[in-house]
Design a protein around this motif. Structure first.
Motif, mmCIF file in Angstrom:
data_model
loop_
_atom_site.group_PDB
_atom_site.id
_atom_site.type_symbol
_atom_site.label_atom_id
_atom_site.label_comp_id
_atom_site.label_asym_id
_atom_site.label_seq_id
_atom_site.Cartn_x
_atom_site.Cartn_y
_atom_site.Cartn_z
ATOM 1 N N ARG A 156 0.824 -1.208 0.000
ATOM 2 C CA ARG A 156 0.000 0.000 0.000
ATOM 3 C C ARG A 156 0.856 1.254 0.000
ATOM 4 O O ARG A 156 0.590 2.210 -0.725
ATOM 5 C CB ARG A 156 -0.913 0.012 1.237
ATOM 6 C CG ARG A 156 -1.888 1.196 1.285
ATOM 7 C CD ARG A 156 -2.595 1.276 2.619
ATOM 8 N NE ARG A 156 -1.708 1.708 3.682
ATOM 9 C CZ ARG A 156 -1.409 2.988 3.908
ATOM 10 N NH1 ARG A 156 -1.911 3.955 3.145
ATOM 11 N NH2 ARG A 156 -0.605 3.307 4.893
ATOM 12 N N ARG A 157 1.937 1.231 0.778
ATOM 13 C CA ARG A 157 2.809 2.397 0.869
ATOM 14 C C ARG A 157 3.580 2.612 -0.429
ATOM 15 O O ARG A 157 3.817 3.750 -0.838
ATOM 16 C CB ARG A 157 3.768 2.252 2.049
ATOM 17 C CG ARG A 157 3.052 2.249 3.391
ATOM 18 C CD ARG A 157 4.003 2.232 4.570
ATOM 19 N NE ARG A 157 3.291 2.069 5.821
ATOM 20 C CZ ARG A 157 3.855 2.179 7.027
ATOM 21 N NH1 ARG A 157 5.147 2.446 7.122
ATOM 22 N NH2 ARG A 157 3.132 2.019 8.126
ATOM 23 N N ARG A 174 1.230 4.164 -2.849
ATOM 24 C CA ARG A 174 0.987 5.566 -2.486
ATOM 25 C C ARG A 174 2.124 6.452 -2.993
ATOM 26 O O ARG A 174 1.898 7.566 -3.451
ATOM 27 C CB ARG A 174 0.857 5.670 -0.966
ATOM 28 C CG ARG A 174 0.421 7.042 -0.487
ATOM 29 C CD ARG A 174 0.242 7.044 0.995
ATOM 30 N NE ARG A 174 -0.152 8.360 1.482
ATOM 31 C CZ ARG A 174 -0.315 8.667 2.750
ATOM 32 N NH1 ARG A 174 -0.106 7.733 3.683
ATOM 33 N NH2 ARG A 174 -0.682 9.867 3.118
ATOM 34 N N TRP A 200 1.697 7.100 -6.634
ATOM 35 C CA TRP A 200 0.625 8.031 -6.957
ATOM 36 C C TRP A 200 0.929 9.462 -6.525
ATOM 37 O O TRP A 200 0.297 10.404 -6.973
ATOM 38 C CB TRP A 200 -0.673 7.583 -6.244
ATOM 39 C CG TRP A 200 -1.166 6.252 -6.732
ATOM 40 C CD1 TRP A 200 -0.905 5.675 -7.932
ATOM 41 C CD2 TRP A 200 -1.993 5.332 -6.011
ATOM 42 N NE1 TRP A 200 -1.519 4.432 -8.032
ATOM 43 C CE2 TRP A 200 -2.199 4.204 -6.858
ATOM 44 C CE3 TRP A 200 -2.584 5.338 -4.756
ATOM 45 C CZ2 TRP A 200 -2.961 3.123 -6.464
ATOM 46 C CZ3 TRP A 200 -3.346 4.259 -4.373
ATOM 47 C CH2 TRP A 200 -3.534 3.152 -5.233
ATOM 48 N N ALA A 201 1.903 9.587 -5.606
ATOM 49 C CA ALA A 201 2.191 10.920 -5.061
ATOM 50 C C ALA A 201 2.818 11.817 -6.126
ATOM 51 O O ALA A 201 3.508 11.370 -7.018
ATOM 52 C CB ALA A 201 3.125 10.781 -3.876
#
Length: 263
Positions: A255-256, A259, A262-263
């Motif tokens: 998940r990280r 993320r 996507w950042a």
């Protein structure tokens, strides 16, 4: 600021478990880990030359006398068993208090007891620690007050320390009717357990995921999850527990990573 590596090595050579510290926080993960070797100490201090020193309270415990909000010295003066607190190795802390170092006994376990007396704590857990001389905190140095060996306390003192403090407080005195949150439920699950047999695995996965999502350290998450499992009437086996924990950690890592993309 002085490089304390030689002091750290000397403590290690005397059998203590040394921790490198910055701002009274350990620089390494240490819970339930073996003591640092001399070579590891040298490597850590090479990269952190101004690290301070703490010792884990594994084979010793500390009576920690504070002088801030409550004067611990006054509490000890009024303590009815103060004759049991025999002279021992002692140091002045960076904040002006005092710490008394005692050997742990083999015949009786000593409990950690924060708030044993007003202004006096007992630091005894194997994963707790105390800063030691010549470390400093906010520019104030810790200083040994004598060169005594650590005394072995009387069994009676340990029994006194281990006593539960009487209290008139009852949990039902607080009736909280505010809004409940997922975080509230996570805290309560530590004590209430993971529920009925059929839903334990999902409850454990949800508990672990909830803590990791909130950036709770993985080691701390593991220990909290173990407590929740231990408080479950029909607890998951160690194998099931570890398998679920490992699965949730992998999911959180994924998940990280997503993320970040996507950042």
């Amino acid at each position: 600021m002085e490089n304390l590596v030689n002091y750290a090595i000397a403590y290690a050579n005397h059998g203590f478990s040394v921790l490198p510290m910055v701002n009274k926080r350990p620089l390494i993960e240490f819970a339930d880990q073996p003591p640092l070797t001399v070579s590891e100490i040298k490597r850590i201090w090479k990269h952190n030359p101004f690290a301070q020193i703490a010792l884990r309270t594994i084979d010793f415990f500390v009576i920690d006398i504070d002088v801030h909000e409550v004067n611990g010295y006054e509490s000890l003066k009024k303590y009815q068993h103060k004759d049991l607190i025999i002279p021992t190795l002692a140091q002045r802390t960076g904040s002006g208090g005092e710490q008394l170092f005692y050997k742990k006994r083999n015949d009786i376990e000593i409990s950690q007891n924060i708030g044993w007396l007003p202004g006096v704590d007992i630091k005894a857990h194997i994963n707790n620690y105390v800063m030691v001389a010549p470390s400093q905190n906010h520019g104030n140095k810790y200083k040994w007050l004598n060169n005594r060996s650590m005394a072995t306390p009387a069994k009676e003192l340990l029994l006194e320390i281990n006593k539960d403090k009487p209290s008139d407080y009852k949990p039902e005195d607080l009736k909280f009717t505010g809004k409940r949150s997922t975080t509230t439920e996570l805290f309560e699950e530590i004590i209430n357990g993971l529920g009925e047999t059929g839903g334990r695995n999902n409850a454990l996965a949800s508990f672990i995921g909830g803590l990791l999502f909130r950036n709770v350290d993985a080691q701390i998450t593991y220990q909290l999850a173990k407590l929740a499992n231990e408080h479950t009437p029909k607890a998951l086996s160690a194998k099931e527990f570890d398998r679920t924990f490992e699965s949730m950690v992998k999911k959180e890592i994924k998940r990280r990573e997503q993320r970040k993309q996507w950042a």
